[in-house]
Design a protein around this motif. Structure first.
Motif, PDB file in Angstrom:
ATOM      1  N   VAL A   1      41.330  34.392  38.456  1.00  0.00           N
ATOM      2  CA  VAL A   1      42.265  35.365  37.886  1.00  0.00           C
ATOM      3  C   VAL A   1      43.405  35.594  38.873  1.00  0.00           C
ATOM      4  CG1 VAL A   1      42.566  37.733  37.100  1.00  0.00           C
ATOM      5  CG2 VAL A   1      40.463  36.512  36.567  1.00  0.00           C
ATOM      6  N   GLN A   2      44.612  35.445  38.390  1.00  0.00           N
ATOM      7  CA  GLN A   2      45.779  35.748  39.223  1.00  0.00           C
ATOM      8  C   GLN A   2      46.447  36.994  38.675  1.00  0.00           C
ATOM      9  OE1 GLN A   2      47.947  31.983  38.963  1.00  0.00           O
ATOM     10  NE2 GLN A   2      47.223  31.463  41.012  1.00  0.00           N
ATOM     11  N   LEU A   3      46.934  37.816  39.595  1.00  0.00           N
ATOM     12  CA  LEU A   3      47.494  39.109  39.205  1.00  0.00           C
ATOM     13  C   LEU A   3      48.884  39.274  39.789  1.00  0.00           C
ATOM     14  CD1 LEU A   3      44.284  41.180  39.986  1.00  0.00           C
ATOM     15  CD2 LEU A   3      45.032  40.388  37.742  1.00  0.00           C
ATOM     16  N   GLN A   4      49.789  39.816  38.982  1.00  0.00           N
ATOM     17  CA  GLN A   4      51.161  40.040  39.418  1.00  0.00           C
ATOM     18  C   GLN A   4      51.554  41.461  39.042  1.00  0.00           C
ATOM     19  OE1 GLN A   4      53.282  37.678  40.908  1.00  0.00           O
ATOM     20  NE2 GLN A   4      54.814  39.283  41.145  1.00  0.00           N
ATOM     21  N   ALA A   5      51.729  42.293  40.053  1.00  0.00           N
ATOM     22  CA  ALA A   5      52.091  43.687  39.817  1.00  0.00           C
ATOM     23  C   ALA A   5      53.598  43.867  39.873  1.00  0.00           C
ATOM     24  CB  ALA A   5      51.416  44.578  40.845  1.00  0.00           C
ATOM     25  N   SER A   6      54.084  44.830  39.115  1.00  0.00           N
ATOM     26  CA  SER A   6      55.505  45.153  39.114  1.00  0.00           C
ATOM     27  C   SER A   6      55.693  46.601  38.697  1.00  0.00           C
ATOM     28  CB  SER A   6      56.255  44.233  38.147  1.00  0.00           C
ATOM     29  OG  SER A   6      55.786  44.407  36.823  1.00  0.00           O
ATOM     30  N   GLY A   7      56.922  47.095  38.858  1.00  0.00           N
ATOM     31  CA  GLY A   7      57.240  48.428  38.391  1.00  0.00           C
ATOM     32  C   GLY A   7      57.436  49.468  39.467  1.00  0.00           C
ATOM     33  N   GLY A   8      57.204  49.092  40.724  1.00  0.00           N
ATOM     34  CA  GLY A   8      57.401  50.041  41.804  1.00  0.00           C
ATOM     35  C   GLY A   8      58.873  50.359  42.007  1.00  0.00           C
ATOM     36  N   THR A  24      46.391  36.377  34.629  1.00  0.00           N
ATOM     37  CA  THR A  24      46.243  35.055  34.022  1.00  0.00           C
ATOM     38  C   THR A  24      44.788  34.652  34.117  1.00  0.00           C
ATOM     39  OG1 THR A  24      46.668  33.917  36.105  1.00  0.00           O
ATOM     40  CG2 THR A  24      48.562  34.358  34.690  1.00  0.00           C
ATOM     41  N   GLY A  25      44.376  33.800  33.229  1.00  0.00           N
ATOM     42  CA  GLY A  25      42.995  33.345  33.265  1.00  0.00           C
ATOM     43  C   GLY A  25      42.157  34.034  32.204  1.00  0.00           C
ATOM     44  N   ARG A  26      41.330  33.245  31.546  1.00  0.00           N
ATOM     45  CA  ARG A  26      40.507  33.781  30.464  1.00  0.00           C
ATOM     46  C   ARG A  26      39.531  34.831  30.966  1.00  0.00           C
ATOM     47  NH1 ARG A  26      38.827  28.463  26.827  1.00  0.00           N
ATOM     48  NH2 ARG A  26      40.953  27.872  26.244  1.00  0.00           N
ATOM     49  N   TYR A 110      39.636  40.057  43.119  1.00  0.00           N
ATOM     50  CA  TYR A 110      40.985  39.518  42.987  1.00  0.00           C
ATOM     51  C   TYR A 110      42.023  40.618  43.268  1.00  0.00           C
ATOM     52  CZ  TYR A 110      38.417  35.837  40.612  1.00  0.00           C
ATOM     53  OH  TYR A 110      37.523  34.839  40.314  1.00  0.00           O
ATOM     54  N   TRP A 111      43.066  40.226  43.995  1.00  0.00           N
ATOM     55  CA  TRP A 111      44.123  41.162  44.359  1.00  0.00           C
ATOM     56  C   TRP A 111      45.483  40.570  44.019  1.00  0.00           C
ATOM     57  CZ3 TRP A 111      43.497  45.773  47.513  1.00  0.00           C
ATOM     58  CH2 TRP A 111      42.160  46.091  47.783  1.00  0.00           C
TER      59      TRP A 111
END
Length: 121
Positions: A1-8, A24-26, A110-111
């Motif tokens: 699992v890949q994670l992309q944070a935004s909005g700060g 991403t990732g099932r 995952y981070w």
């Protein structure tokens, strides 16, 4: 699992922000999703988490009643609505994912890369 944070960003005390996390990732829909933050000079701390299918939510006492976590498994998205922000909320916020057993720790599997929230007084 890949994670992309935004909005700060930079806001004044009392304002609101909504953080988003694109996964991403099932396996995304199989994990507890959460937010961890780290303020300057401080250790990482748990902010909020949300269950896989029941939508059960968990919050740190410091944000309870002000922050709301939600998820949309169909879009692989997690959100953190932050209201009534205070300077004490200033931190880098990380989107995280892990098995249910991770609760109530911060040892998520995952981070994401983190997004900076700065609240001015």
């Amino acid at each position: 699992v890949q994670l992309q944070a935004s909005g700060g960003g930079l806001v004044q005390a009392g304002a609101s922000l909504r953080l988003s996390c694109a996964g991403t990732g099932r396996a995304f829909s199989l994990y507890i999703m959460g937010w961890i933050r780290q303020a300057p000079g401080k250790e990482r701390e748990f902010v909020a988490a949300i269950g896989v299918s029941t939508g059960r939510t968990y919050y740190a006492d410091s944000v309870k009643g002000r922050f709301t976590i939600s998820r949309d498994n169909a879009k692989y998205m997690v959100y953190l609505q932050m209201d009534s922000l205070t300077p004490e909320d200033t931190a880098v916020y990380y989107c995280v994912a892990g098995p249910k057993s991770v609760l109530p720790t911060i040892h998520y599997t995952y981070w994401g890369q983190g997004t900076l929230v700065t609240v001015s007084s």
